[in-house]
Motif scaffolding. Structure first.
Motif, short mmCIF file in Angstrom:
data_model
loop_
_atom_site.label_atom_id
_atom_site.label_comp_id
_atom_site.label_asym_id
_atom_site.label_seq_id
_atom_site.Cartn_x
_atom_site.Cartn_y
_atom_site.Cartn_z
N SER A 186 12.89 -8.55 8.48
CA SER A 186 12.07 -9.17 9.47
C SER A 186 11.06 -9.81 8.93
CB SER A 186 12.04 -8.61 10.92
OG SER A 186 11.19 -7.17 10.54
N VAL A 187 10.13 -9.10 8.35
CA VAL A 187 8.83 -8.84 8.41
C VAL A 187 8.34 -9.84 7.45
CG1 VAL A 187 8.11 -6.52 9.27
CG2 VAL A 187 8.41 -6.38 7.13
N MET A 188 9.47 -10.00 6.59
CA MET A 188 9.26 -10.45 5.05
C MET A 188 9.19 -12.46 5.07
SD MET A 188 12.81 -8.97 2.62
CE MET A 188 12.50 -7.30 2.29
N VAL A 189 9.66 -12.28 5.87
CA VAL A 189 9.32 -14.84 5.76
C VAL A 189 7.89 -14.96 5.94
CG1 VAL A 189 10.53 -16.46 6.53
CG2 VAL A 189 11.73 -14.88 5.58
N PRO A 190 7.63 -14.69 8.01
CA PRO A 190 6.43 -14.46 7.92
C PRO A 190 4.85 -14.14 6.64
CG PRO A 190 7.89 -13.29 9.53
CD PRO A 190 8.11 -13.23 8.69
N GLU A 191 5.37 -12.94 6.47
CA GLU A 191 4.67 -12.38 5.25
C GLU A 191 3.94 -13.82 4.71
OE1 GLU A 191 1.30 -9.66 4.99
OE2 GLU A 191 2.91 -9.56 6.63
N ILE B 125 -0.12 -1.29 6.37
CA ILE B 125 0.13 -0.55 4.90
C ILE B 125 0.06 -1.63 3.55
CG2 ILE B 125 1.72 0.57 5.94
CD1 ILE B 125 4.02 -1.32 5.58
N GLY B 126 -0.41 -3.19 4.23
CA GLY B 126 -0.21 -4.16 2.89
C GLY B 126 0.77 -5.15 3.38
N SER B 127 0.95 -6.08 2.30
CA SER B 127 1.47 -7.69 2.31
C SER B 127 2.51 -6.71 1.45
CB SER B 127 1.40 -8.38 1.37
OG SER B 127 0.13 -8.68 2.69
N VAL B 128 2.18 -6.02 -0.11
CA VAL B 128 3.31 -5.51 -0.81
C VAL B 128 4.39 -4.83 -0.61
CG1 VAL B 128 3.84 -4.71 -3.59
CG2 VAL B 128 2.18 -6.10 -2.84
N LYS B 129 3.62 -3.90 0.70
CA LYS B 129 4.37 -2.45 0.26
C LYS B 129 5.67 -3.05 1.73
CE LYS B 129 1.14 1.01 -0.68
NZ LYS B 129 0.30 2.57 0.40
N VAL C 203 15.09 -8.03 -5.11
CA VAL C 203 13.24 -7.87 -4.18
C VAL C 203 12.93 -6.85 -4.24
CG1 VAL C 203 12.59 -7.97 -1.75
CG2 VAL C 203 14.22 -9.79 -2.65
N LEU C 204 13.67 -4.89 -4.51
CA LEU C 204 12.87 -4.67 -4.64
C LEU C 204 12.42 -3.66 -5.94
CD1 LEU C 204 12.33 -1.01 -2.72
CD2 LEU C 204 14.64 -0.45 -3.65
N GLY C 205 12.87 -4.64 -6.33
CA GLY C 205 12.48 -3.77 -8.29
C GLY C 205 10.87 -4.78 -8.31
N ILE C 206 10.93 -6.23 -7.86
CA ILE C 206 9.64 -7.56 -8.23
C ILE C 206 8.92 -6.32 -6.94
CG2 ILE C 206 8.85 -9.97 -6.99
CD1 ILE C 206 11.80 -10.46 -7.45
N THR C 207 9.09 -5.83 -6.17
CA THR C 207 7.75 -5.01 -5.25
C THR C 207 7.07 -4.37 -5.43
OG1 THR C 207 9.74 -4.29 -4.26
CG2 THR C 207 8.97 -6.05 -3.01
N PHE C 208 8.58 -3.07 -6.71
CA PHE C 208 7.45 -2.24 -7.60
C PHE C 208 6.36 -3.16 -8.38
CE2 PHE C 208 11.31 0.81 -6.33
CZ PHE C 208 10.28 1.74 -5.67
N ILE D 53 10.68 -15.60 -5.08
CA ILE D 53 11.95 -15.46 -5.33
C ILE D 53 12.74 -14.13 -3.84
CG2 ILE D 53 13.24 -13.89 -7.20
CD1 ILE D 53 11.87 -14.91 -9.29
N ILE D 54 11.62 -13.65 -3.63
CA ILE D 54 11.98 -13.00 -2.37
C ILE D 54 12.12 -13.48 -1.16
CG2 ILE D 54 10.65 -10.73 -0.89
CD1 ILE D 54 8.88 -10.32 -3.45
N GLY D 55 11.85 -14.95 -0.97
CA GLY D 55 12.31 -15.57 -0.03
C GLY D 55 13.56 -16.46 0.14
N PHE D 56 13.41 -16.60 -1.69
CA PHE D 56 14.34 -16.99 -1.90
C PHE D 56 15.63 -16.49 -1.09
CE2 PHE D 56 18.78 -17.29 -5.08
CZ PHE D 56 19.33 -18.34 -4.61
N VAL D 57 15.89 -14.73 -1.68
CA VAL D 57 16.61 -13.62 -1.88
C VAL D 57 16.63 -13.89 0.19
CG1 VAL D 57 16.98 -11.08 -1.82
CG2 VAL D 57 16.42 -12.75 -3.52
#
Length: 382
Positions: free
Chosen positions: A307-312, A267-271, A370-375, A211-215
């Motif tokens: 910038s950092v979302m898709v590569p991760e 800081i890790g992938s989710v953060k 997306v922010l809600g999903i990361t929480f 879903i994050i990738g979609f957005v």
């Protein structure tokens, strides 16, 4: 910045990184001429949205078969085939004499770019596995670097005065550089893995990330496609600044991706996904101010955030246990490019029926999701 130094110090890493740059140069050169094509063919925003849908449909159509083709050819050869095909296909949309031919041209262009995208991400994943070095985020930074080069080239539009000539010169230069370096990766094949049958349970950890990738990818595509029209029609920017939103977005995205590997390690992938969403939200707030300079700055914040979302996501997809890297990357690419598939159509019709401002409010709402999903992901991990 270690990954950036790695790329510049060794042609084994520079060669695939330049493919990333090439893809965005081809795609971005098409994107800056979207207003010109719209006026040339006499189509409205809804028609343009459908044409962009054809491009996205071409991208999405290739995904189910891409992993099989890549595994049969070998990921190195597949990447080179993608480079050659995309070089040819990039010329077609700007040469289209009619709306139906434009739609067909964009479908072909989308298919070629989609295949190259999966191939090059799989290639970097395999090199990372072989060499035990991370440079995926930096490679995506080179993709954004292509956008910077396109943005700078947009200032030459009044001088060149011919979209087809501009694209032809671009394709020639980019292909020559690829010809110099492609031998560094053409021999690479994916390492064999112990495969498991596809199941929802196997990919369950990736669904929310999908879903994050979609957005993320949908928003990225929307800014590429619509930022020029937004600055022209909403902020009433002068012609010289119409390409500045894309330039600011690409510049900030390049910087973020060159720094992304190091930040992710700390800081890790989710953060890092949550941090990116927060920055992008601030960017949309500035874009929606309706003023030219704040909007351009806002596009820069969007670029930094996404910038950092898709590569991760691609790194995760290429390392799923029991799944070969091409299939994992295809899964992430498929969910991400679904945003490209439906986003331009929805935004096009919404812009035609309401306004481009409403379209960007929709993009803002998606980033809040997306922010809600990361929480939720952070809480689940705890």
């Amino acid at each position: 910045m270690k990954s950036l130094a790695l790329i510049f110090s060794n042609p084994r890493y520079f060669a695939p990184a330049w493919v990333f740059t090439s893809l965005n140069i081809w795609f971005g050169t098409w994107a800056i001429y979207i207003p010109t094509v719209k006026e040339k063919l006499g189509i409205d925003k809804a028609d343009l949205g459908i044409a962009l849908f054809c491009l996205s449909l071409g991208v999405f159509t290739i995904f189910p078969m891409a992993s099989k083709i890549i595994n049969r050819l070998g990921v190195g050869k597949a990447t080179w085939v993608g480079v050659l095909c995309t070089s040819f296909a990039a010329m077609l949309p700007l040469m289209a004499p009619s709306y139906p031919i434009l739609m067909g041209s964009l479908f072909v262009f989308g298919s070629c770019t989609g295949f190259t995208d999966i191939s090059m991400n799989t290639l970097v994943t395999e090199i990372e596995k072989e060499d035990k070095k991370n440079f995926m985020s930096a490679a995506h930074g080179f993709f954004s670097l292509g956008g910077i080069l396109v943005g700078l080239g947009s200032f030459l539009i009044p001088i060149i005065g011919n979209p087809v000539l501009h694209m032809g010169l671009t394709v020639t230069v980019v292909l020559i550089v690829n010809l110099i370096f492609y031998k560094n990766y053409i021999h690479i094949v994916a390492a064999p893995v112990e495969k498991e049958p596809f199941s929802l349970k196997l990919f369950k950890p990736l669904l929310l990330l999908g879903i994050i990738g979609f957005v993320s990818m949908g928003s990225e595509g929307a800014i590429i496609d619509w930022s020029g029209l937004y600055l022209k029609e909403v902020t009433l920017a002068p012609e010289m600044l119409i390409g500045s939103g894309f330039l600011a977005f690409s510049t900030a995205m390049t910087l973020g991706r060159f720094l992304g590997d190091g930040i992710s390690a700390r800081i890790g992938s989710v953060k890092i996904l949550g941090l990116g969403a927060l920055v992008a939200i601030g960017g949309y707030a500035l874009v929606l101010s309706g003023q030219t300079i704040p909007a351009i700055v806002g596009f820069a914040f969007n670029g930094l955030g996404f910038s950092v979302m898709v590569p991760e996501l691609f790194r995760i997809g290429g390392n799923v246990k029991g799944v070969d890297s091409a299939q994992g990357v295809s899964f992430i690419a498929g969910t991400g490019y679904s945003g490209f598939l439906v986003g331009p159509v929805i935004l096009g019709f919404l812009a035609e029926q309401a306004s481009l401002v409403h379209s960007f409010y929709v993009l803002l709402a998606c980033v809040l999701l997306v922010l809600g999903i990361t929480f939720f992901l952070h809480k689940t991990r705890k």
